[in-house]
Write a protein that holds these residues in place. Structure first.
Motif, PDB file in Angstrom:
ATOM      1  N   GLU A  13       0.838  -1.209   0.000  1.00  0.00           N
ATOM      2  CA  GLU A  13       0.000   0.000   0.000  1.00  0.00           C
ATOM      3  C   GLU A  13       0.872   1.258   0.000  1.00  0.00           C
ATOM      4  OE1 GLU A  13      -0.509  -2.560   1.964  1.00  0.00           O
ATOM      5  OE2 GLU A  13      -2.458  -3.317   1.265  1.00  0.00           O
ATOM      6  N   HIS A  43       1.465   9.386  -5.304  1.00  0.00           N
ATOM      7  CA  HIS A  43       1.969  10.690  -4.881  1.00  0.00           C
ATOM      8  C   HIS A  43       2.611  11.429  -6.066  1.00  0.00           C
ATOM      9  CE1 HIS A  43       3.592  13.624  -2.123  1.00  0.00           C
ATOM     10  NE2 HIS A  43       4.808  13.403  -2.566  1.00  0.00           N
ATOM     11  N   TRP A  47     -11.559   8.033  -4.911  1.00  0.00           N
ATOM     12  CA  TRP A  47     -10.908   6.820  -4.406  1.00  0.00           C
ATOM     13  C   TRP A  47     -11.791   5.590  -4.606  1.00  0.00           C
ATOM     14  CZ3 TRP A  47      -5.885   6.838  -3.060  1.00  0.00           C
ATOM     15  CH2 TRP A  47      -5.297   8.079  -2.832  1.00  0.00           C
ATOM     16  N   GLU A  67      -8.561   8.573 -12.622  1.00  0.00           N
ATOM     17  CA  GLU A  67      -8.781   7.339 -11.851  1.00  0.00           C
ATOM     18  C   GLU A  67      -8.488   6.105 -12.707  1.00  0.00           C
ATOM     19  OE1 GLU A  67     -10.877   9.863 -11.905  1.00  0.00           O
ATOM     20  OE2 GLU A  67     -10.836  10.561  -9.827  1.00  0.00           O
ATOM     21  N   ALA A 109      -4.725   5.807 -13.075  1.00  0.00           N
ATOM     22  CA  ALA A 109      -4.131   5.279 -11.840  1.00  0.00           C
ATOM     23  C   ALA A 109      -4.457   3.800 -11.684  1.00  0.00           C
ATOM     24  CB  ALA A 109      -4.647   6.069 -10.637  1.00  0.00           C
ATOM     25  N   LEU A 163      -2.035   0.591 -11.180  1.00  0.00           N
ATOM     26  CA  LEU A 163      -2.224  -0.370 -10.087  1.00  0.00           C
ATOM     27  C   LEU A 163      -2.392  -1.781 -10.638  1.00  0.00           C
ATOM     28  CD1 LEU A 163      -4.584   1.295  -7.449  1.00  0.00           C
ATOM     29  CD2 LEU A 163      -2.242   0.553  -7.139  1.00  0.00           C
ATOM     30  N   PHE A 215      -5.547  -6.375  -0.737  1.00  0.00           N
ATOM     31  CA  PHE A 215      -5.056  -5.000  -0.837  1.00  0.00           C
ATOM     32  C   PHE A 215      -5.944  -4.079  -0.004  1.00  0.00           C
ATOM     33  CE2 PHE A 215      -4.382  -0.902  -3.041  1.00  0.00           C
ATOM     34  CZ  PHE A 215      -3.015  -0.829  -2.915  1.00  0.00           C
ATOM     35  N   GLU A 216      -5.281  -3.262   0.825  1.00  0.00           N
ATOM     36  CA  GLU A 216      -6.045  -2.413   1.753  1.00  0.00           C
ATOM     37  C   GLU A 216      -6.290  -1.048   1.117  1.00  0.00           C
ATOM     38  OE1 GLU A 216      -3.607  -2.489   5.231  1.00  0.00           O
ATOM     39  OE2 GLU A 216      -3.866  -4.635   5.493  1.00  0.00           O
ATOM     40  N   TRP A 217      -7.444  -0.917   0.480  1.00  0.00           N
ATOM     41  CA  TRP A 217      -7.753   0.304  -0.265  1.00  0.00           C
ATOM     42  C   TRP A 217      -7.880   1.515   0.650  1.00  0.00           C
ATOM     43  CZ3 TRP A 217      -7.491   0.411  -5.448  1.00  0.00           C
ATOM     44  CH2 TRP A 217      -7.486  -0.818  -6.119  1.00  0.00           C
ATOM     45  N   LEU A 261      -4.503   2.639   1.543  1.00  0.00           N
ATOM     46  CA  LEU A 261      -3.855   3.337   0.422  1.00  0.00           C
ATOM     47  C   LEU A 261      -4.211   4.821   0.462  1.00  0.00           C
ATOM     48  CD1 LEU A 261      -2.387   3.275  -2.388  1.00  0.00           C
ATOM     49  CD2 LEU A 261      -4.649   2.987  -3.388  1.00  0.00           C
ATOM     50  N   LYS A 262      -5.483   5.110   0.634  1.00  0.00           N
ATOM     51  CA  LYS A 262      -5.915   6.513   0.673  1.00  0.00           C
ATOM     52  C   LYS A 262      -5.291   7.237   1.873  1.00  0.00           C
ATOM     53  CE  LYS A 262      -9.884   9.533   1.015  1.00  0.00           C
ATOM     54  NZ  LYS A 262     -11.337   9.681   1.123  1.00  0.00           N
ATOM     55  N   VAL A 282      -2.550   6.517   3.546  1.00  0.00           N
ATOM     56  CA  VAL A 282      -1.097   6.709   3.384  1.00  0.00           C
ATOM     57  C   VAL A 282      -0.814   7.803   2.353  1.00  0.00           C
ATOM     58  CG1 VAL A 282       1.060   5.598   2.681  1.00  0.00           C
ATOM     59  CG2 VAL A 282      -0.579   4.326   4.036  1.00  0.00           C
ATOM     60  N   ALA A 283      -1.598   7.818   1.252  1.00  0.00           N
ATOM     61  CA  ALA A 283      -1.353   8.804   0.191  1.00  0.00           C
ATOM     62  C   ALA A 283      -1.626  10.224   0.698  1.00  0.00           C
ATOM     63  CB  ALA A 283      -2.217   8.493  -1.024  1.00  0.00           C
ATOM     64  N   VAL A 284      -2.719  10.400   1.434  1.00  0.00           N
ATOM     65  CA  VAL A 284      -3.052  11.731   1.960  1.00  0.00           C
ATOM     66  C   VAL A 284      -1.984  12.179   2.956  1.00  0.00           C
ATOM     67  CG1 VAL A 284      -4.686  12.981   3.422  1.00  0.00           C
ATOM     68  CG2 VAL A 284      -5.536  11.557   1.566  1.00  0.00           C
ATOM     69  N   MET A 317       1.083  11.216   3.009  1.00  0.00           N
ATOM     70  CA  MET A 317       2.320  11.457   2.261  1.00  0.00           C
ATOM     71  C   MET A 317       2.317  12.851   1.637  1.00  0.00           C
ATOM     72  SD  MET A 317       3.865   8.740  -0.469  1.00  0.00           S
ATOM     73  CE  MET A 317       4.036   7.345   0.620  1.00  0.00           C
ATOM     74  N   VAL A 318       1.184  13.255   1.070  1.00  0.00           N
ATOM     75  CA  VAL A 318       1.079  14.592   0.480  1.00  0.00           C
ATOM     76  C   VAL A 318       1.265  15.646   1.566  1.00  0.00           C
ATOM     77  CG1 VAL A 318      -0.585  16.224  -0.478  1.00  0.00           C
ATOM     78  CG2 VAL A 318      -0.282  14.027  -1.564  1.00  0.00           C
ATOM     79  N   ASN A 319       0.578  15.472   2.707  1.00  0.00           N
ATOM     80  CA  ASN A 319       0.709  16.451   3.796  1.00  0.00           C
ATOM     81  C   ASN A 319       2.158  16.572   4.259  1.00  0.00           C
ATOM     82  OD1 ASN A 319      -1.976  17.104   3.875  1.00  0.00           O
ATOM     83  ND2 ASN A 319      -2.495  15.603   5.450  1.00  0.00           N
TER      84      ASN A 319
END
Lengths: 169, 169
Positions: free
Chosen positions: A57, A65, A138, B57, B60, B64, B136-138, B141-142, B144-146, B148-150
């Motif tokens: 993930e 990103h 998402w 989407e 992406a 994926l 897969f933990e959707w 994913l969201k 972690v991505a948010v 990461m951006v922050n």
């Protein structure tokens, strides 16, 4: 079709780190607690994914990103093109000299280019944050990805069968 | 810090295709229907993303999709290594000759290599489907991505400030 080599997925042991399962019964633990502990253990059916320092993930999020930075650059360039052509030209010129493969590196370089570039970079940071949190769908991503796997698997198998089977007379 | 070039995101018009908004009031439409229509229109605040034949989407999801094939190959190779070393060697040998960048192409080539490779390919298709849908933990994913951006945005700005500000005396 031979499927002897196919291992039933449910037989694959879970090698993800999980809480150790104590078979010893603690004198003060309630039956409910024990049942929950067992259920948690039995429900761990995930396949072992080797070779990842981070989780899959986190790796996918890292790719997303960079994708969000690419999207943000696209969004900002489209906005600039319509009302600030000078800034748009600057962005395009910078893009021609720097790769967008690593989004963070791109933004860091842009910040240090000039004062005007710094403002552009700050805007790209703001847009990618807003896009990731508000605009990116998402749920749609998951729906499309699952559909894509289903359709690709069916298509690959159908093509293989139609190639290897004798033609209809 | 100058932020004059930063356009407030809420001012950006939505250029996504949406249902046309009719100002004409139909004689038989209920007030509720009209209210829903207006709300739908007013809530469309998405930024325009140019240059995509498909949606972001879908793009992406395509990435994926290839990532899931890569994960599935990793999972299957780890399973084979422990109980079927011959098949493991075959998979590794095939991997050394074929790129995994395009997952579908990789599986299609593998299916046509030999009967044993076909079974391996079918297993990879099965595993990527199961992984995508179950493992897969959707949500993760969201998350972690948010995050990461922050964190990246904060880090980039902090590094820039610390480089350009005079050092503390």
């Amino acid at each position: 079709m031979e499927t002897s080599a196919t291992l039933a997925l449910s037989q694959v042991p879970c090698l993800y780190p999980s809480k150790p399962h104590h078979s010893r019964v603690y004198p003060f633990s309630s039956p409910l607690k024990r049942r929950i502990s067992q259920t948690t253990h039995l429900r761990c059916q995930k396949m072992y994914v080797p070779g990842f320092g981070a989780s899959p993930e986190a790796k996918a999020a890292k790719n997303l990103h960079n994708f969000f930075t690419y999207i943000a650059v696209n969004i900002v360039s489209a906005q600039l093109e319509s009302y600030n052509h000078e800034a748009y030209e600057e962005l395009m010129e910078f893009l021609s000299r720097h790769s967008l493969n690593d989004g963070d590196k791109f933004c860091a370089s842009m910040m240090r280019e000039s004062s005007r570039h710094k403002n552009l970079a700050l805007r790209i940071l703001e847009v990618r944050s807003a896009y990731c949190k508000q605009d990116f769908e998402w749920d749609n991503l998951k729906r499309v990805a699952v559909k894509m796997v289903n359709e690709s698997n069916t298509r690959l198998m159908r093509e293989f069968i139609s190639e290897t089977s004798p033609a209809d007379v």
